[in-house]
Design a protein around this motif. Structure first.
Motif, PDB file in Angstrom:
ATOM      1  N   GLU A 179      16.718  34.856  52.395  1.00 18.46           N
ATOM      2  CA  GLU A 179      15.327  35.306  52.360  1.00 18.46           C
ATOM      3  C   GLU A 179      15.007  36.185  51.164  1.00 18.46           C
ATOM      4  O   GLU A 179      13.913  36.133  50.620  1.00 18.46           O
ATOM      5  N   THR A 180      15.962  37.013  50.724  1.00 16.71           N
ATOM      6  CA  THR A 180      15.720  37.853  49.544  1.00 16.71           C
ATOM      7  C   THR A 180      16.212  37.179  48.267  1.00 16.71           C
ATOM      8  O   THR A 180      15.793  37.552  47.170  1.00 16.71           O
ATOM      9  N   TYR A 181      17.172  36.257  48.402  1.00 16.68           N
ATOM     10  CA  TYR A 181      17.775  35.494  47.303  1.00 16.68           C
ATOM     11  C   TYR A 181      18.778  36.311  46.491  1.00 16.68           C
ATOM     12  O   TYR A 181      19.360  35.794  45.540  1.00 16.68           O
ATOM     13  N   ASN A 182      18.991  37.554  46.858  1.00 16.13           N
ATOM     14  CA  ASN A 182      20.009  38.370  46.189  1.00 16.13           C
ATOM     15  C   ASN A 182      21.366  38.173  46.859  1.00 16.13           C
ATOM     16  O   ASN A 182      21.458  37.712  48.007  1.00 16.13           O
ATOM     17  N   ILE A 183      22.423  38.548  46.152  1.00 17.16           N
ATOM     18  CA  ILE A 183      23.778  38.391  46.662  1.00 17.16           C
ATOM     19  C   ILE A 183      23.923  39.115  47.998  1.00 17.16           C
ATOM     20  O   ILE A 183      23.409  40.222  48.185  1.00 17.16           O
ATOM     21  N   ASP A 184      24.602  38.476  48.936  1.00 18.19           N
ATOM     22  CA  ASP A 184      24.785  38.998  50.291  1.00 18.19           C
ATOM     23  C   ASP A 184      26.023  39.897  50.319  1.00 18.19           C
ATOM     24  O   ASP A 184      27.138  39.419  50.082  1.00 18.19           O
ATOM     25  N   PRO A 185      25.867  41.206  50.604  1.00 14.11           N
ATOM     26  CA  PRO A 185      27.036  42.102  50.602  1.00 14.11           C
ATOM     27  C   PRO A 185      28.147  41.641  51.532  1.00 14.11           C
ATOM     28  O   PRO A 185      29.333  41.815  51.211  1.00 14.11           O
ATOM     29  N   GLN A 186      27.804  41.053  52.676  1.00 13.17           N
ATOM     30  CA  GLN A 186      28.842  40.575  53.588  1.00 13.17           C
ATOM     31  C   GLN A 186      29.677  39.473  52.948  1.00 13.17           C
ATOM     32  O   GLN A 186      30.901  39.425  53.107  1.00 13.17           O
ATOM     33  N   LYS A 187      29.022  38.593  52.187  1.00 14.55           N
ATOM     34  CA  LYS A 187      29.748  37.520  51.493  1.00 14.55           C
ATOM     35  C   LYS A 187      30.614  38.091  50.365  1.00 14.55           C
ATOM     36  O   LYS A 187      31.677  37.543  50.056  1.00 14.55           O
ATOM     37  N   VAL A 188      30.153  39.176  49.765  1.00 17.24           N
ATOM     38  CA  VAL A 188      30.968  39.849  48.747  1.00 17.24           C
ATOM     39  C   VAL A 188      32.234  40.395  49.388  1.00 17.24           C
ATOM     40  O   VAL A 188      33.353  40.209  48.877  1.00 17.24           O
ATOM     41  N   GLU A 189      32.064  41.082  50.518  1.00 19.61           N
ATOM     42  CA  GLU A 189      33.209  41.644  51.240  1.00 19.61           C
ATOM     43  C   GLU A 189      34.233  40.553  51.569  1.00 19.61           C
ATOM     44  O   GLU A 189      35.452  40.740  51.397  1.00 19.61           O
ATOM     45  N   GLU A 190      33.751  39.408  52.027  1.00 17.64           N
ATOM     46  CA  GLU A 190      34.643  38.305  52.397  1.00 17.64           C
ATOM     47  C   GLU A 190      35.370  37.712  51.187  1.00 17.64           C
ATOM     48  O   GLU A 190      36.439  37.106  51.349  1.00 17.64           O
ATOM     49  N   ALA A 191      34.793  37.877  50.000  1.00 19.76           N
ATOM     50  CA  ALA A 191      35.371  37.270  48.792  1.00 19.76           C
ATOM     51  C   ALA A 191      36.403  38.159  48.101  1.00 19.76           C
ATOM     52  O   ALA A 191      37.086  37.707  47.182  1.00 19.76           O
ATOM     53  N   VAL A 192      36.521  39.414  48.513  1.00 20.60           N
ATOM     54  CA  VAL A 192      37.448  40.344  47.857  1.00 20.60           C
ATOM     55  C   VAL A 192      38.899  39.935  48.125  1.00 20.60           C
ATOM     56  O   VAL A 192      39.274  39.632  49.263  1.00 20.60           O
ATOM     57  N   THR A 193      39.696  39.920  47.054  1.00 18.82           N
ATOM     58  CA  THR A 193      41.138  39.667  47.163  1.00 18.82           C
ATOM     59  C   THR A 193      41.885  40.736  46.375  1.00 18.82           C
ATOM     60  O   THR A 193      41.275  41.621  45.758  1.00 18.82           O
ATOM     61  N   GLU A 194      43.196  40.619  46.348  1.00 14.53           N
ATOM     62  CA  GLU A 194      43.999  41.564  45.564  1.00 14.53           C
ATOM     63  C   GLU A 194      43.719  41.439  44.071  1.00 14.53           C
ATOM     64  O   GLU A 194      43.997  42.365  43.303  1.00 14.53           O
ATOM     65  N   LYS A 195      43.164  40.305  43.649  1.00 14.38           N
ATOM     66  CA  LYS A 195      42.887  40.094  42.226  1.00 14.38           C
ATOM     67  C   LYS A 195      41.505  40.591  41.800  1.00 14.38           C
ATOM     68  O   LYS A 195      41.207  40.634  40.601  1.00 14.38           O
ATOM     69  N   THR A 196      40.658  40.943  42.755  1.00 13.56           N
ATOM     70  CA  THR A 196      39.289  41.327  42.423  1.00 13.56           C
ATOM     71  C   THR A 196      39.274  42.629  41.632  1.00 13.56           C
ATOM     72  O   THR A 196      39.911  43.618  42.010  1.00 13.56           O
ATOM     73  N   LYS A 197      38.539  42.611  40.526  1.00 11.55           N
ATOM     74  CA  LYS A 197      38.454  43.788  39.658  1.00 11.55           C
ATOM     75  C   LYS A 197      37.048  44.390  39.654  1.00 11.55           C
ATOM     76  O   LYS A 197      36.881  45.607  39.507  1.00 11.55           O
ATOM     77  N   ALA A 198      36.020  43.543  39.782  1.00 18.55           N
ATOM     78  CA  ALA A 198      34.643  44.037  39.655  1.00 18.55           C
ATOM     79  C   ALA A 198      33.704  43.115  40.423  1.00 18.55           C
ATOM     80  O   ALA A 198      34.036  41.973  40.746  1.00 18.55           O
ATOM     81  N   VAL A 199      32.521  43.648  40.689  1.00 22.00           N
ATOM     82  CA  VAL A 199      31.419  42.885  41.263  1.00 22.00           C
ATOM     83  C   VAL A 199      30.255  42.953  40.287  1.00 22.00           C
ATOM     84  O   VAL A 199      29.894  44.045  39.827  1.00 22.00           O
ATOM     85  N   VAL A 200      29.698  41.796  39.930  1.00 24.31           N
ATOM     86  CA  VAL A 200      28.491  41.742  39.106  1.00 24.31           C
ATOM     87  C   VAL A 200      27.338  41.345  40.029  1.00 24.31           C
ATOM     88  O   VAL A 200      27.220  40.194  40.429  1.00 24.31           O
ATOM     89  N   ALA A 201      26.534  42.332  40.390  1.00 22.79           N
ATOM     90  CA  ALA A 201      25.416  42.115  41.317  1.00 22.79           C
ATOM     91  C   ALA A 201      24.132  41.957  40.512  1.00 22.79           C
ATOM     92  O   ALA A 201      23.760  42.844  39.742  1.00 22.79           O
ATOM     93  N   VAL A 202      23.473  40.832  40.680  1.00 20.06           N
ATOM     94  CA  VAL A 202      22.263  40.515  39.917  1.00 20.06           C
ATOM     95  C   VAL A 202      21.022  40.937  40.698  1.00 20.06           C
ATOM     96  O   VAL A 202      20.893  40.632  41.888  1.00 20.06           O
ATOM     97  N   ASP A 203      20.118  41.625  40.038  1.00 21.61           N
ATOM     98  CA  ASP A 203      18.821  41.985  40.637  1.00 21.61           C
ATOM     99  C   ASP A 203      17.865  40.819  40.389  1.00 21.61           C
ATOM    100  O   ASP A 203      16.978  40.872  39.522  1.00 21.61           O
ATOM    101  N   TYR A 204      18.039  39.780  41.167  1.00 26.15           N
ATOM    102  CA  TYR A 204      17.316  38.524  40.944  1.00 26.15           C
ATOM    103  C   TYR A 204      15.817  38.698  41.137  1.00 26.15           C
ATOM    104  O   TYR A 204      15.379  39.241  42.143  1.00 26.15           O
ATOM    105  N   THR A 205      15.057  38.241  40.176  1.00 28.97           N
ATOM    106  CA  THR A 205      13.588  38.302  40.068  1.00 28.97           C
ATOM    107  C   THR A 205      13.075  39.699  39.750  1.00 28.97           C
ATOM    108  O   THR A 205      11.891  39.878  39.523  1.00 28.97           O
ATOM    109  N   GLY A 206      13.944  40.704  39.732  1.00 26.89           N
ATOM    110  CA  GLY A 206      13.515  42.089  39.540  1.00 26.89           C
ATOM    111  C   GLY A 206      13.637  42.909  40.798  1.00 26.89           C
ATOM    112  O   GLY A 206      13.510  44.136  40.757  1.00 26.89           O
ATOM    113  N   GLN A 207      13.884  42.237  41.949  1.00 22.57           N
ATOM    114  CA  GLN A 207      14.137  42.980  43.183  1.00 22.57           C
ATOM    115  C   GLN A 207      15.555  43.525  43.164  1.00 22.57           C
ATOM    116  O   GLN A 207      16.506  42.798  42.854  1.00 22.57           O
ATOM    117  N   SER A 208      15.697  44.790  43.487  1.00 17.21           N
ATOM    118  CA  SER A 208      17.018  45.399  43.459  1.00 17.21           C
ATOM    119  C   SER A 208      17.954  44.725  44.452  1.00 17.21           C
ATOM    120  O   SER A 208      17.571  44.403  45.579  1.00 17.21           O
TER     121      SER A 208
END
Length: 415
Positions: A134-163
């Motif tokens: 509904e907001t079209y921005n990255i879902d924090p829950q999906k970010v949490e699920e994607a974290v592994t031992e190799k994860t170094k950073a998250v690039v979160a996009v403010d899509y359309t200008g919405q934070s």
């Protein structure tokens, strides 16, 4: 008289002959074209550039520091490093976060490719997390699920200008020891919980491309309040070369002395660009106000049409929109997105689509990415159109867009 006809397998209601879309032989809503985005340049902008050309340093001059100070004042960040474009900003941000060979960087597929490419530039692998439908921005829950031992950073996009949902994302990064890079290419002028975007994430990148709210022709910036990140950003922006004695390995031989202490890049911005951006930033309040007016008018008009979905905005975001995304509801229309897009073009409303999911591209296919990994993002892509949105749009332009969209949505409404 109304007639019911079949379009594909869906029934549509043909209204009066005068309501026919231009693509069906009707008259377009206007004779001249409206494009999806355009810069606004006034005489103050021209004079700011002319002054540099006549009297100033063309690069590495005082306008660079002036712009960096202005961005800090605008956002509340302690440090700003301006550079040649938004992609360069993302690259040096990823490098400064220590992203390297074998690492993973989580980002959204609904963005320009640079948000993911910055990981590839560093030898890392982008990992795509799905969006909120509904907001079209990255879902924090999906970010949490994607974290592994190799994860170094998250690039979160403010899509359309919405934070993006920065507080949940910061908490995820804090818990896992990750760097939060906010890709704020769309977000200048937006506030999250009353605080300007640019001072919340570990690093925030801006873009000053011509269709953005504020432009320098090209240009980018990285903002941070971390001094150690700031020093790295300065190095990576300019060949890894420094005149800072505290960073040198050898004793300086004289006033001319400098050292390359890391492998950096030539990502410097010119004073010509900086002067233009400084002048443009003076107009940011009026740019923001007008964009909000247009968005409010669009939302009011399109929110009444059952075949269209209006992007939901989170209450934490006081948004200055860079893009206005129209989303069709396929089951309520007798046409698909491409046909809707083509029908708008026939009405002289020239739109765009933002974005093709990054991993759809052939280059990413060669890297082993396959469709199906982010179903919300993929469904969104099939249904969205970017409508015209820019400061110089007149009220007549806005109403022309609304009339065109409404005409098409009503004509092709499925029975």
């Amino acid at each position: 008289m109304d007639q019911t006809t079949v379009k594909g397998e869906k029934m549509i209601r043909n209204r009066q002959e005068t309501d026919k879309p231009a693509i069906e032989g009707g008259m377009p809503v206007r004779e001249t074209k409206i494009y999806y985005g355009h810069q606004y340049i006034d005489e103050a902008d021209v004079q700011a550039v002319v002054e540099v050309l006549r009297y100033g340093d063309l690069t590495c001059g005082p306008k660079i520091r002036e712009l960096e100070d202005k961005l800090c004042a605008l956002t509340g960040a302690k440090y700003a490093v301006v550079c040649s474009n938004g992609t360069a900003a993302l690259h040096i941000a990823a490098l400064s976060a220590g992203v390297g060979e074998g690492d993973e960087v989580i980002t959204t597929p609904i963005t320009f490719a640079a948000s993911a490419n910055c990981a590839l530039y560093c030898g890392a692998r982008p990992v795509f997390a799905d969006i909120d439908p509904e907001t079209y921005n990255i879902d924090p829950q999906k970010v949490e699920e994607a974290v592994t031992e190799k994860t170094k950073a998250v690039v979160a996009v403010d899509y359309t200008g919405q934070s993006a949902a920065l507080d949940p994302l910061r908490e995820i990064c804090r818990k896992h020891g990750l760097t939060l890079i906010e890709d704020g290419a769309h977000v200048i002028g937006t506030k999250y919980k009353g605080k300007a975007n640019g001072s919340i994430a570990d690093m925030t990148t801006f873009s000053f491309h011509p269709v953005k709210t504020v432009t320098g022709g090209e240009g980018g910036a990285v903002l941070t309040s971390d001094e150690s990140l700031y020093q790295k950003l300065l190095l990576y922006r300019s060949h890894g070369i420094t005149r800072n004695r505290d960073l040198m390995v050898h004793e300086p031989e004289g006033a001319w002395y400098y050292e390359q202490v890391d492998l950096g890049y030539n990502y410097r911005m010119t004073d010509i660009q900086a002067a233009l951006i400084i002048s443009q930033l003076d107009k940011l309040p009026m740019f923001s106000r007008r964009r909000k007016e247009i968005v409010a008018r669009y939302d009011e008009a399109f929110g009444r049409l059952p075949s269209l979905f209006v992007q939901r905005e989170i209450p934490e975001s006081d948004t200055t929109r860079h893009l206005y995304i129209l989303r069709i509801v396929p089951e309520k229309l007798a046409i698909d997105r491409k046909q809707f897009f083509d029908a708008l073009a026939a009405e002289n409303v020239c739109c765009n689509v933002h974005y093709i999911p990054t991993y759809f591209f052939p280059y990413y296919e060669k890297l082993g990415y396959r469709r199906g990994i982010c179903p919300n993002a993929e469904k969104l892509y099939e249904e969205i159109i970017s409508l015209p949105l820019y400061y110089a749009m007149t009220d007549e332009d806005v109403e022309s867009v609304i009339r065109a969209v409404t005409k098409i949505a009503e004509y092709y409404a499925a029975e």
